[in-house]
Every structure is written in C-alpha cells, then in structure tokens.
Design a protein around this motif. Sequence first.
Motif, mmCIF file in Angstrom:
data_model
loop_
_atom_site.group_PDB
_atom_site.id
_atom_site.type_symbol
_atom_site.label_atom_id
_atom_site.label_comp_id
_atom_site.label_asym_id
_atom_site.label_seq_id
_atom_site.Cartn_x
_atom_site.Cartn_y
_atom_site.Cartn_z
ATOM 1 N N PHE A 102 -7.603 -14.083 -1.445
ATOM 2 C CA PHE A 102 -6.786 -12.972 -0.960
ATOM 3 C C PHE A 102 -7.135 -11.719 -1.749
ATOM 4 O O PHE A 102 -7.099 -11.721 -2.988
ATOM 5 N N LEU A 103 -7.503 -10.654 -1.023
ATOM 6 C CA LEU A 103 -7.874 -9.390 -1.649
ATOM 7 C C LEU A 103 -6.967 -8.266 -1.134
ATOM 8 O O LEU A 103 -6.419 -8.347 -0.036
ATOM 9 N N PRO A 104 -6.839 -7.179 -1.923
ATOM 10 C CA PRO A 104 -5.895 -6.124 -1.547
ATOM 11 C C PRO A 104 -6.438 -5.170 -0.497
ATOM 12 O O PRO A 104 -7.644 -4.917 -0.411
ATOM 13 N N ILE A 105 -5.532 -4.669 0.308
ATOM 14 C CA ILE A 105 -5.781 -3.503 1.154
ATOM 15 C C ILE A 105 -4.879 -2.400 0.612
ATOM 16 O O ILE A 105 -3.661 -2.590 0.448
ATOM 17 N N TYR A 106 -5.467 -1.254 0.307
ATOM 18 C CA TYR A 106 -4.730 -0.159 -0.315
ATOM 19 C C TYR A 106 -4.082 0.709 0.765
ATOM 20 O O TYR A 106 -4.738 1.125 1.721
ATOM 21 N N THR A 107 -2.792 0.940 0.603
ATOM 22 C CA THR A 107 -2.037 1.770 1.554
ATOM 23 C C THR A 107 -1.293 2.849 0.780
ATOM 24 O O THR A 107 -1.249 2.855 -0.459
ATOM 25 N N THR A 108 -0.694 3.776 1.512
ATOM 26 C CA THR A 108 0.081 4.843 0.865
ATOM 27 C C THR A 108 1.309 4.280 0.163
ATOM 28 O O THR A 108 1.878 4.917 -0.722
ATOM 29 N N ASN A 109 1.716 3.083 0.553
ATOM 30 C CA ASN A 109 2.899 2.456 -0.046
ATOM 31 C C ASN A 109 2.544 1.394 -1.086
ATOM 32 O O ASN A 109 3.405 0.625 -1.512
ATOM 33 N N GLY A 110 1.289 1.329 -1.474
ATOM 34 C CA GLY A 110 0.866 0.340 -2.459
ATOM 35 C C GLY A 110 -0.230 -0.558 -1.924
ATOM 36 O O GLY A 110 -1.200 -0.089 -1.323
ATOM 37 N N LYS A 111 -0.086 -1.877 -2.109
ATOM 38 C CA LYS A 111 -1.115 -2.830 -1.698
ATOM 39 C C LYS A 111 -0.532 -3.896 -0.792
ATOM 40 O O LYS A 111 0.623 -4.291 -0.937
ATOM 41 N N GLN A 112 -1.363 -4.357 0.117
ATOM 42 C CA GLN A 112 -1.088 -5.562 0.887
ATOM 43 C C GLN A 112 -2.235 -6.532 0.626
ATOM 44 O O GLN A 112 -3.383 -6.119 0.470
ATOM 45 N N TYR A 113 -1.915 -7.808 0.585
ATOM 46 C CA TYR A 113 -2.958 -8.802 0.327
ATOM 47 C C TYR A 113 -3.237 -9.590 1.598
ATOM 48 O O TYR A 113 -2.314 -10.107 2.238
ATOM 49 N N LYS A 114 -4.517 -9.659 1.942
ATOM 50 C CA LYS A 114 -4.926 -10.391 3.134
ATOM 51 C C LYS A 114 -6.103 -11.299 2.804
ATOM 52 O O LYS A 114 -6.820 -11.091 1.816
#
Length: 418
Positions: free
Chosen positions: A246-258
């Motif tokens: 699982f690696l992060p996706i960077y968003t304006t609200n922080g990170k999501q892991y997919k």
Amino acid sequence: ILKGFCVMYIGAIQQYNSSPSFKSGRTTLYTDFDGTFMPFSHEDVCNNDCFNKQNDFYRMHGGIDYFFSSFKDKVKLIITTGRSKNEYDYFVKNLEQKNLYIHKPQALITRDGSSRYNCTNNEIKEDTVRNNPIKESINLKDINFLSNNIKKIVKRIYPSAYIVEPGVNKNRHEYGHKSLEYVLDKSDFDDKNSYISISEPEPLVIEMAVSKKYDVNSIAKSIKDFVDANNIKVSVNAFEDDPFNFLPIYTTNGKQYKKADTIIIKPLIEGSEITKLYDVKNEIRKNIENNTNDFVVAAGDGFNDEPMLNPLNYLDLYGVKIDKNKSIQEILSDNDTLEALKKLPFCAIVCSNEKALDNIRKIGQILDSKGIYKVKSTDNPREFLLKNLKQAINDYGETNDEFMFSLGPDLYCSLFDN
C-alpha cells in the motif's frame, strides 16, 4: 531407554565406520522467512513498541540456535525469501533493537531465488560465484545497464515523471526511512504523485513502483519491448493493485493509501522465471552427482514456496519424467517414480494450511502410506519447524546407512530431544 539406544548406536558407529566420512551426514535447511522461519508478523516486530511474544520467540529461536550452533559442521541454515535484501535487513535490525536474535544463516537468497548472498562475520556480501553465471546467461553484464535504459524509457513515455530511487518501494509505516513514502515526504517535488520509483538495485532484480497517475502496463510493455529487442533474458511483470503493498496518494487533505502498482524484472533460467527451486535443486544435484550422502530439507508456508517444496520437481535428476497430465495418484503408482523418491536426498516441510500447497500435502499423504517420508506438514512452525527437521533427518538416516553413521552420536541423540 533413549540413552541406552544411543549407547548401542555409538557401538555401531565404531564397528561400522572406524574412519568416519567427513563427506556425509550433513544437512542443509533451506527455509522461507516470513511465516516459516519467522512466524511473527512484520507489524509486531517493526511497528509495535512492545513485542509481546518474547516467550514464543525465545522458545522457537533458542532451540533453533542451539541446534545449529551445536552441530555447525553437520547442519547448515540458508534463508530463502521473497523479500529484498533491504527488506530483510530492516526486519532483522528491528529484531535486534528489541534484543531478539536469530541464528545467522550461512547464506541469504532474496526475491524468490533471484539473488544470493553469503553471510560471514556479520557481513552479507553478494555471492558472485553463484550470481555471475546467471548474469552471463541472461546476457546482462551489468544490472545498471538495464536500469539506466529503464529511466530513458520512462522519460520517453512520461517526460514530467520524477524518477525516485528509495531503499524499498513500500510505505513509511512498514519500512520507515528506507521507504519510498519517506523519500516522497522529504522531497520538494511540485507534484508528489508524479513519481516512478526504482528501488535500490539488487544483483539480479529490478523493482519499480508506479504512481496511479501513470499506466503501469504501458511502462511494462515498453520495457518488455526493449528487453526483447536486446535479447535480455529477464521476465517483466506488471502488478496492478498489489494486495501486499500500500502506497500513498497525496491530496489537499493529506494522504490516502491504495494498493500499489508495481513492476518486477527477474532473470529467466532456461526460459522460465527463476524460483526458490533453483538453489535447492542445484544442491541436490551436486549431492547426487558427487555421491556425498548429504541431505537437503526445504521449509515454506506460501505459494511462492511450492516449486522448492514439491518432491516431484527433483526427479528429473534421476532421469524420471513426470507426466503433468496424470493425477498425483497415477504418478505415485509408477515404480520408477517411487524408487527415485526413495533415493532422493530431500524432504519438504509445509508450514501452513495454505491452499496453494494442498498438492504438496497430498503427495506427502500418499507417500506416507507407502512408507516413503518426503513431506512433513504443520500449521505451527513455532512449535514444529525444528521438530520436523529432526524427524526428517532421522527418516533419511533410516534409508541411508552412511548418512546415519556419519551423523555422530551427539547429533543422532539430539534428534530425539523435545
């Protein structure tokens, strides 16, 4: 009764073999790491401040260390893992930080058979004697040659991509400062989702992680086209949504892991992707060709261990061909097959209830009914890995007198210790 039995055995040694053979009576254990030799989770070892399974750990690894240290001239430990060297090193260092120690292997094989390292004096160095012939056979003099061209291929497809080279293509929670996520967090990239990562190179493997922003399959295809055009004998496999990473996706609200998109490039041996079978089979081949009367045991718990655990994969060393269209029952009804299995200096230890290993367990059940003991099974390697190893050594000794008498009385008697 046991002590008396061992005393009688000592007498038999003196009578049978007044000049002991130093070429016999040796056993090599090739063991998978995660789930087999190390049936303790990465999460517990690397991420929990308090490791609450110390007693189980000490009980298992204290016994293993004592056995391999006491009889180091007769038993050898080799770890064969799906991990990279960096991933293995990270785990072991976390163990040591908690004052948990394992018996040091004499060799480490990484990436399911792709690269081998010798372990001496607390150093792990590439086994060039083993690895260089593979490099030559795949027409790849230097792994950096392919790595450098991969970077060019990526840039042709995605000119704005950032090429990242971390220690490990994993997240920060699992691998800390070694991880891809750590490198991305510390970077000043305008768009942290614009990465294509090539982990720190190993002698014979290249691993990539591709941001969700890009098409992992198109990158893999371009690399495969380059490999084919240059007759480089490696496999190129793309994995979308890798369930183990699982690696992060960077968003304006922080990170999501997919689930990560990855590419693995591994050497091909005689047209097939290298597996854990490679080193185990080569050792058995040498034992047979040199008539050493030495013994090999392979232990594993997962689908990637199946090639080395399957006793049928070694029978061509005796010139026996297996018809894969036949059922296991039919194959194990053939007299030539059974005679070869009786002689085979090998035993498998299956260390889980993994469905991918059902066929190995079935082979073991059928052979057990015929008095041929080539497969041990347990779902509790903490308790039974060492016990099954000892039982396998004793079983093989029952079929090979020179091996048995070359064990020596101390090792022989230890086979019956709990």
